[in-house]
Design an enzyme around this catalytic site. Sequence first.
Site, PDB file in Angstrom:
ATOM      1  N   ARG A 135      54.529  19.455  -0.202  1.00  0.00           N
ATOM      2  CA  ARG A 135      53.161  19.839  -0.539  1.00  0.00           C
ATOM      3  C   ARG A 135      52.916  21.241   0.026  1.00  0.00           C
ATOM      4  NH1 ARG A 135      53.930  15.928  -3.028  1.00  0.00           N
ATOM      5  NH2 ARG A 135      52.617  14.089  -3.340  1.00  0.00           N
ATOM      6  N   VAL A 188      46.794  15.000   5.473  1.00  0.00           N
ATOM      7  CA  VAL A 188      46.495  15.708   6.722  1.00  0.00           C
ATOM      8  C   VAL A 188      45.588  14.858   7.610  1.00  0.00           C
ATOM      9  CG1 VAL A 188      45.431  17.754   7.744  1.00  0.00           C
ATOM     10  CG2 VAL A 188      46.848  17.990   5.706  1.00  0.00           C
ATOM     11  N   ARG A 219      43.981  11.056   2.616  1.00  0.00           N
ATOM     12  CA  ARG A 219      44.755  12.279   2.378  1.00  0.00           C
ATOM     13  C   ARG A 219      45.720  12.488   3.531  1.00  0.00           C
ATOM     14  NH1 ARG A 219      40.605  16.699  -0.281  1.00  0.00           N
ATOM     15  NH2 ARG A 219      38.934  15.240  -0.687  1.00  0.00           N
ATOM     16  N   GLN A 239      59.187  14.570   0.153  1.00  0.00           N
ATOM     17  CA  GLN A 239      58.374  15.162  -0.901  1.00  0.00           C
ATOM     18  C   GLN A 239      57.591  16.338  -0.302  1.00  0.00           C
ATOM     19  OE1 GLN A 239      58.015  12.234   0.566  1.00  0.00           O
ATOM     20  NE2 GLN A 239      56.019  11.273   0.213  1.00  0.00           N
ATOM     21  N   TYR A 254      41.656  10.054 -12.237  1.00  0.00           N
ATOM     22  CA  TYR A 254      41.384  11.371 -11.648  1.00  0.00           C
ATOM     23  C   TYR A 254      42.095  12.473 -12.428  1.00  0.00           C
ATOM     24  CZ  TYR A 254      40.900  15.000  -8.077  1.00  0.00           C
ATOM     25  OH  TYR A 254      40.603  16.163  -7.391  1.00  0.00           O
TER      26      TYR A 254
END
Length: 305
Positions: free
Chosen positions: A205, A182, A180, A203, A139
């Site tokens: 985001r 969420v 993912r 971590q 990706y």
Amino acid sequence: MTGGAGFLGSHLCEQLLSQGHSVLCVDNYFTGSRKNIEHLLGNPNFEAMRHDVTFPLYVEVDEIYNLACPASPVHYQFDPVQTTKTSVIGAINMLGLAKRVRAKVFQASTSEVYGDPEVHPQPEEYWGRVNPIGFRSCYDEGKRCAETLFFDYRRQHNMPIKVVRIFNTYGPRMHPNDGRVVSNLIMQALSGEDVTLYGDGNQTRSFCYVDDLIRGFIALMGTEDAVTGPINIGNPGEFTIRQLAELVLELTGSSSKLVYRPLPPDDPRQRRPDITKAKAVLGWEPTVQLRDGVERTIQYFRNQL
């Protein structure tokens, strides 16, 4: 629009139709779904075509939005060779189409081109820190190569291109099992399962609500030809994954427990866009706060369940 039946594509189709455009939605439905565009099928300005962008497409259009590519690790690691083909050959085919019909062409790139960054927040000038042979490389490197192709077509053929780098985006029509963060957290909380955090959950985001992102897409496509990007589109608000999980538990009222699992290989430790360029060039910045966006997304998944 390639990938038009996907999470982002379906919202973009909807918005372009509302502005009076005719839209040809192209998708092979690997991760996209007809359900995402069902409400648009009766619109006389909307057409859906099943097609894989790794094969040439011969249509007459004025603008091309190239969104086709599985974007979550679960999906893009399922067939990594095909993922790379979709990014690279898909870009070649859409650029070839744009060249033939003299169309403006838009590339949906990604913050993954920055890899696990050593510069924070990430400006467009940062070249990134990407593992070229890891599990995520199909990706990450596929999208990096697509950007290369877009700018080489620009230099070689003077084509009008637009390249956007998408940071974490969420909202209604996310695939419930796409892996993912969420959608994972919301589905686990609503189902009463343990809520999974990877690593220590610290971590970070940045989470952009889909409506804000689509506004940024359309703003970039509307700029003069001299504006090519790449331009970061994302929300500069930075949250730890644990903070997001706690918010989801609060808003769902779930009694699920937080559990910790090992961090996947090459998972970025931090990710936040520098959107200085988006503000200056597009007059764009996000307006939807995380709490509001997560509430709307929870409601969508409640209805699905």
